[in-house]
Design a protein around this motif. Structure first.
Motif, short mmCIF file in Angstrom:
data_model
loop_
_atom_site.label_atom_id
_atom_site.label_comp_id
_atom_site.label_asym_id
_atom_site.label_seq_id
_atom_site.Cartn_x
_atom_site.Cartn_y
_atom_site.Cartn_z
N ILE A 1 13.92 -5.32 7.40
CA ILE A 1 13.79 -5.24 6.28
C ILE A 1 12.48 -5.85 5.76
CG2 ILE A 1 13.66 -4.55 3.76
CD1 ILE A 1 16.35 -3.86 4.18
N ARG A 2 11.12 -5.85 5.80
CA ARG A 2 10.20 -6.34 5.10
C ARG A 2 10.09 -6.34 3.57
NH1 ARG A 2 7.66 -10.40 8.89
NH2 ARG A 2 8.28 -8.89 10.75
N THR A 3 10.31 -7.08 3.43
CA THR A 3 9.45 -7.43 2.41
C THR A 3 7.88 -7.72 1.57
OG1 THR A 3 11.61 -6.84 0.98
CG2 THR A 3 9.77 -6.70 -0.45
N THR A 4 6.79 -7.86 1.31
CA THR A 4 5.76 -7.93 0.80
C THR A 4 4.90 -7.89 -0.37
OG1 THR A 4 5.12 -7.06 3.49
CG2 THR A 4 3.77 -8.58 1.68
N VAL A 5 5.27 -8.45 -1.78
CA VAL A 5 4.71 -8.86 -2.57
C VAL A 5 3.39 -8.79 -2.87
CG1 VAL A 5 5.15 -9.03 -4.79
CG2 VAL A 5 6.74 -8.97 -3.50
N VAL A 6 2.36 -8.18 -3.68
CA VAL A 6 0.87 -8.06 -3.75
C VAL A 6 0.31 -8.31 -4.94
CG1 VAL A 6 -1.38 -7.49 -3.68
CG2 VAL A 6 0.37 -7.19 -1.33
N LYS A 7 0.80 -9.58 -6.09
CA LYS A 7 -0.11 -9.42 -7.06
C LYS A 7 -1.43 -9.84 -7.06
CE LYS A 7 1.62 -12.03 -11.24
NZ LYS A 7 2.92 -13.11 -11.93
N ILE B 1 5.25 -4.14 -4.57
CA ILE B 1 6.84 -4.13 -3.79
C ILE B 1 6.38 -3.32 -2.34
CG2 ILE B 1 8.21 -4.86 -3.72
CD1 ILE B 1 8.23 -5.74 -6.77
N THR B 2 5.91 -3.97 -1.33
CA THR B 2 6.04 -2.86 -0.11
C THR B 2 7.71 -3.05 0.69
OG1 THR B 2 3.68 -3.44 -0.11
CG2 THR B 2 5.49 -2.27 1.82
N ILE B 3 8.23 -1.95 0.65
CA ILE B 3 9.59 -2.46 1.46
C ILE B 3 8.97 -2.04 2.80
CG2 ILE B 3 11.71 -2.20 1.82
CD1 ILE B 3 11.90 -1.68 -1.56
N GLU B 4 9.08 -2.85 3.80
CA GLU B 4 8.99 -1.58 5.24
C GLU B 4 10.27 -2.05 6.55
OE1 GLU B 4 5.31 -2.74 7.26
OE2 GLU B 4 5.35 -4.65 6.21
N ALA B 5 10.93 -0.60 6.38
CA ALA B 5 11.91 -0.43 6.70
C ALA B 5 11.54 0.19 8.36
CB ALA B 5 12.97 -0.20 6.32
N PRO B 6 11.31 -0.08 9.39
CA PRO B 6 11.23 1.06 10.74
C PRO B 6 12.10 2.14 11.51
CG PRO B 6 11.34 -1.50 11.29
CD PRO B 6 11.78 -1.63 10.08
N ASN B 7 13.79 1.86 10.50
CA ASN B 7 14.29 2.62 10.81
C ASN B 7 14.91 3.65 9.69
OD1 ASN B 7 15.25 1.54 13.25
ND2 ASN B 7 15.99 0.38 12.48
#
Length: 302
Positions: free
Chosen positions: A41-47, A65-71
């Protein structure tokens, strides 16, 4: 305007990537990334911290906040629960739920169109408590905080003849919630993020913006109450598919030549067409449960 810049995206993360690809300095925007290798799980916070940053990004100041989860598009209940826990954790960071809060969850979209039905399905799966608390007068204890949760699926203008914002404004004026959470289907720039990404933002949401329908936004400025936006990209611009496919064939060309070629090759009408995967029915069902469970966890303190 280049072909790639005309392709729409609702994800702030993808907007920052377009600046990185063009080696353009982006002031007033902070990006922090965290990767959980074990859970993938990749989490990216853009402020976005300044007005200049907001203007460059084409988005209001605030947190994205972007949560990227391939599955995420697979039917793995354990994995989906982990994403629900992530959603709940980030919501608690954005909103003070340590006291009793009245929450209105708005499920945006057209329930008759599967790719646009995410919001209404989330509302269907929520545990509503406002009516119970009003009826029985339940009070919180030291161990349990009881939030008043209510939901609304206002449909779309073609169904109601009214702006979604007008309907929500009326309900907010009558029920006076402390917080509005708006859930909507989004558009992505990257095919790999389709149905595999959750964006949470404290800047609200603009219904229909992903497919070019500009409507009055559900924002704190408009509703006079804090608004959290939650969305999952369920469609991509058709031009994205053509652009990405051609890009692989044109790797040998110089960057400028590549851009010019793509601009000529992509027909203008492709920018008004949107594509979704063939298994979108099942995927939207999984995604709606994942988001609604994340909200249920946040409101129940699980």
């Amino acid at each position: 305007m280049s072909g790639s810049s005309r392709i729409r995206t609702d994800l702030a993360l993808e907007a920052t990537e377009s600046f990185a690809q063009s080696n353009t300095e982006l002031r007033g925007v902070e990006v922090k990334e965290q990767y959980d290798e074990e859970r993938d799980i990749r989490t990216t916070v853009v402020k976005i911290t300044t007005e200049n940053g907001a203007k460059a990004m084409g988005r209001p100041q605030g947190n994205y906040i972007t949560i990227e989860a391939p599955n995420l598009s697979a039917s793995d209940e354990d994995y989906h629960r982990e994403i629900s826990e992530e959603i709940a954790r980030h919501l608690r960071k954005l909103v003070n739920l340590k006291r009793e809060t009245s929450v209105l969850v708005v499920g945006l979209g057209n329930q008759a169109i599967t790719a646009d039905a995410l919001g209404p399905h989330v509302v269907d799966n929520l545990r509503m408590t406002r009516h119970i608390i009003r009826e029985y007068g339940l009070k919180s204890t030291e161990k349990e905080i009881l939030h008043r949760v209510s939901g609304l699926a206002p449909g779309v203008m073609a169904q109601t003849g009214m702006e979604t914002s007008e309907i929500v404004m009326g309900v907010v004026a009558e029920t006076k919630p402390d917080l509005v959470i708006a859930v909507d289907a989004l558009a992505a720039r990257s095919i790999r993020r389709l149905n595999r990404t959750v964006q949470i933002t404290d800047t609200g949401i603009h219904p229909g913006s992903g497919v070019g329908n500009h409507r009055i936004g559900l924002t704190e400025e408009y509703l006079q109450v804090k608004v959290i936006g939650i969305g999952v990209p369920t469609v991509v611009d058709a031009a994205t598919i053509v652009h990405d496919s051609m890009e692989h064939l044109l790797d040998a060309l110089e960057e400028q030549e590549q851009k010019e070629f793509l601009e000529e090759m992509i027909a203008p009408n492709l920018y008004s067409m949107f594509v979704t995967p063939k298994d979108v029915d099942e995927t939207v069902k999984y995604l709606s449960f994942t988001i609604s469970e994340g909200l249920n966890m946040a409101f129940s303190g699980v």
